[in-house]
Motif scaffolding. Structure first.
Motif, PDB file in Angstrom:
ATOM      1  N   GLN A  54     -32.681  11.108  18.856  1.00 10.31           N
ATOM      2  CA  GLN A  54     -31.779  11.697  17.863  1.00 10.31           C
ATOM      3  C   GLN A  54     -30.331  11.612  18.331  1.00 10.31           C
ATOM      4  O   GLN A  54     -29.426  11.336  17.533  1.00 10.31           O
ATOM      5  CB  GLN A  54     -32.174  13.150  17.577  1.00 10.31           C
ATOM      6  CG  GLN A  54     -31.569  13.696  16.330  1.00 10.31           C
ATOM      7  CD  GLN A  54     -31.981  12.916  15.088  1.00 10.31           C
ATOM      8  OE1 GLN A  54     -33.073  12.389  14.990  1.00 10.31           O
ATOM      9  NE2 GLN A  54     -31.076  12.807  14.143  1.00 10.31           N
ATOM     10  N   ALA A  55     -30.094  11.803  19.628  1.00  7.34           N
ATOM     11  CA  ALA A  55     -28.733  11.684  20.164  1.00  7.34           C
ATOM     12  C   ALA A  55     -28.225  10.248  20.019  1.00  7.34           C
ATOM     13  O   ALA A  55     -27.056  10.027  19.671  1.00  7.34           O
ATOM     14  CB  ALA A  55     -28.702  12.115  21.634  1.00  7.34           C
ATOM     15  N   CYS A  56     -29.094   9.273  20.250  1.00 12.35           N
ATOM     16  CA  CYS A  56     -28.699   7.864  20.088  1.00 12.35           C
ATOM     17  C   CYS A  56     -28.339   7.562  18.634  1.00 12.35           C
ATOM     18  O   CYS A  56     -27.325   6.918  18.359  1.00 12.35           O
ATOM     19  CB  CYS A  56     -29.836   6.938  20.542  1.00 12.35           C
ATOM     20  SG  CYS A  56     -30.154   6.921  22.313  1.00 12.35           S
ATOM     21  N   VAL A  57     -29.162   8.035  17.711  1.00 16.32           N
ATOM     22  CA  VAL A  57     -28.892   7.815  16.283  1.00 16.32           C
ATOM     23  C   VAL A  57     -27.605   8.528  15.881  1.00 16.32           C
ATOM     24  O   VAL A  57     -26.775   7.963  15.159  1.00 16.32           O
ATOM     25  CB  VAL A  57     -30.090   8.271  15.421  1.00 16.32           C
ATOM     26  CG1 VAL A  57     -29.738   8.240  13.934  1.00 16.32           C
ATOM     27  CG2 VAL A  57     -31.310   7.405  15.704  1.00 16.32           C
ATOM     28  N   GLY A  58     -27.419   9.747  16.357  1.00 17.72           N
ATOM     29  CA  GLY A  58     -26.195  10.486  16.044  1.00 17.72           C
ATOM     30  C   GLY A  58     -24.955   9.763  16.543  1.00 17.72           C
ATOM     31  O   GLY A  58     -23.955   9.640  15.832  1.00 17.72           O
ATOM     32  N   ASP A  59     -25.017   9.271  17.780  1.00 15.00           N
ATOM     33  CA  ASP A  59     -23.891   8.496  18.324  1.00 15.00           C
ATOM     34  C   ASP A  59     -23.626   7.263  17.463  1.00 15.00           C
ATOM     35  O   ASP A  59     -22.486   6.958  17.119  1.00 15.00           O
ATOM     36  CB  ASP A  59     -24.172   8.052  19.760  1.00 15.00           C
ATOM     37  CG  ASP A  59     -23.984   9.161  20.772  1.00 15.00           C
ATOM     38  OD1 ASP A  59     -23.438  10.220  20.413  1.00 15.00           O
ATOM     39  OD2 ASP A  59     -24.377   8.946  21.944  1.00 15.00           O
ATOM     40  N   ALA A  61     -24.371   6.710  14.344  1.00 18.23           N
ATOM     41  CA  ALA A  61     -23.867   7.062  13.013  1.00 18.23           C
ATOM     42  C   ALA A  61     -22.385   7.435  13.039  1.00 18.23           C
ATOM     43  O   ALA A  61     -21.699   7.321  12.026  1.00 18.23           O
ATOM     44  CB  ALA A  61     -24.686   8.213  12.436  1.00 18.23           C
ATOM     45  N   THR A  62     -21.895   7.863  14.200  1.00 22.60           N
ATOM     46  CA  THR A  62     -20.480   8.231  14.295  1.00 22.60           C
ATOM     47  C   THR A  62     -19.619   7.108  14.856  1.00 22.60           C
ATOM     48  O   THR A  62     -18.445   7.310  15.147  1.00 22.60           O
ATOM     49  CB  THR A  62     -20.297   9.493  15.165  1.00 22.60           C
ATOM     50  OG1 THR A  62     -20.809   9.239  16.481  1.00 22.60           O
ATOM     51  CG2 THR A  62     -20.987  10.687  14.548  1.00 22.60           C
ATOM     52  N   GLY A  63     -20.226   5.911  15.016  1.00 25.32           N
ATOM     53  CA  GLY A  63     -19.437   4.752  15.404  1.00 25.32           C
ATOM     54  C   GLY A  63     -19.497   4.359  16.862  1.00 25.32           C
ATOM     55  O   GLY A  63     -18.829   3.413  17.271  1.00 25.32           O
ATOM     56  N   VAL A  64     -20.290   5.057  17.662  1.00 26.05           N
ATOM     57  CA  VAL A  64     -20.422   4.677  19.076  1.00 26.05           C
ATOM     58  C   VAL A  64     -21.260   3.410  19.158  1.00 26.05           C
ATOM     59  O   VAL A  64     -22.360   3.348  18.623  1.00 26.05           O
ATOM     60  CB  VAL A  64     -21.080   5.815  19.896  1.00 26.05           C
ATOM     61  CG1 VAL A  64     -21.343   5.361  21.322  1.00 26.05           C
ATOM     62  CG2 VAL A  64     -20.210   7.057  19.865  1.00 26.05           C
ATOM     63  N   ILE A  65     -20.709   2.397  19.805  1.00 27.22           N
ATOM     64  CA  ILE A  65     -21.441   1.146  19.995  1.00 27.22           C
ATOM     65  C   ILE A  65     -21.890   1.100  21.441  1.00 27.22           C
ATOM     66  O   ILE A  65     -21.085   1.099  22.360  1.00 27.22           O
ATOM     67  CB  ILE A  65     -20.574  -0.071  19.639  1.00 27.22           C
ATOM     68  CG1 ILE A  65     -20.220  -0.037  18.157  1.00 27.22           C
ATOM     69  CG2 ILE A  65     -21.290  -1.364  19.996  1.00 27.22           C
ATOM     70  CD1 ILE A  65     -19.307  -1.139  17.705  1.00 27.22           C
TER      71      ILE A  65
END
Length: 141
Positions: A54-59, A61-65
């Motif tokens: 979930q943390a990976c998906v959240g990152d 979704a907010t533009g973290v590549i």
């Protein structure tokens, strides 16, 4: 591809015919390497905890590549073929401009040779380090 993890997942989901092998060429600073060092990794899957997914998906979704997020999210959505590899080159400190460091530029023939081996349809004989999703992150308990 120079997209975030969610866009890459969506791209792979739309493919009419899936790939047999995926190879990512990445340049990520890692403290234990010298500029121009090349590491080859084989992705083995194995998801981390639901909280970390979930943390990976959240990152994402907010533009973290992040290649780690990409691998985990792709694994979660079952988009990866049997063979996934990363060819990772130590770029050195990030600087403005479109030029490679002299050390990386000197490694281009070796990088192309490695990528050429992956382009062959036979089995990969390169020495690789193994990556697993359940060991990529230090998770707090």
């Amino acid at each position: 591809m120079n997209w975030g993890p969610i866009a890459i997942v969506q791209y792979f989901q739309t493919l009419k015919k899936s790939f047999d092998r995926v190879v990512f060429l990445v340049a990520i600073e890692r403290p234990e390497r010298k500029i121009g060092d090349i590491s080859v990794y084989q992705w083995l899957g194995h998801l981390p905890s639901e909280k970390q997914i979930q943390a990976c998906v959240g990152d994402a979704a907010t533009g973290v590549i992040s290649v780690e997020n990409l691998l985990v999210i792709g694994e979660h959505f079952k988009i990866w073929p049997k063979e996934v590899y990363l060819v990772d080159v130590e770029p050195g400190a990030e600087q403005a401009g479109e030029y490679l460091t002299a050390e990386v530029e000197a490694k281009i023939p070796e990088i192309l040779r490695i990528l050429g081996q992956f382009a062959q349809e036979n089995d990969i004989v390169l020495e690789t380090e193994k990556l697993r999703g359940d060991t990529l992150f230090e998770e707090s308990v």
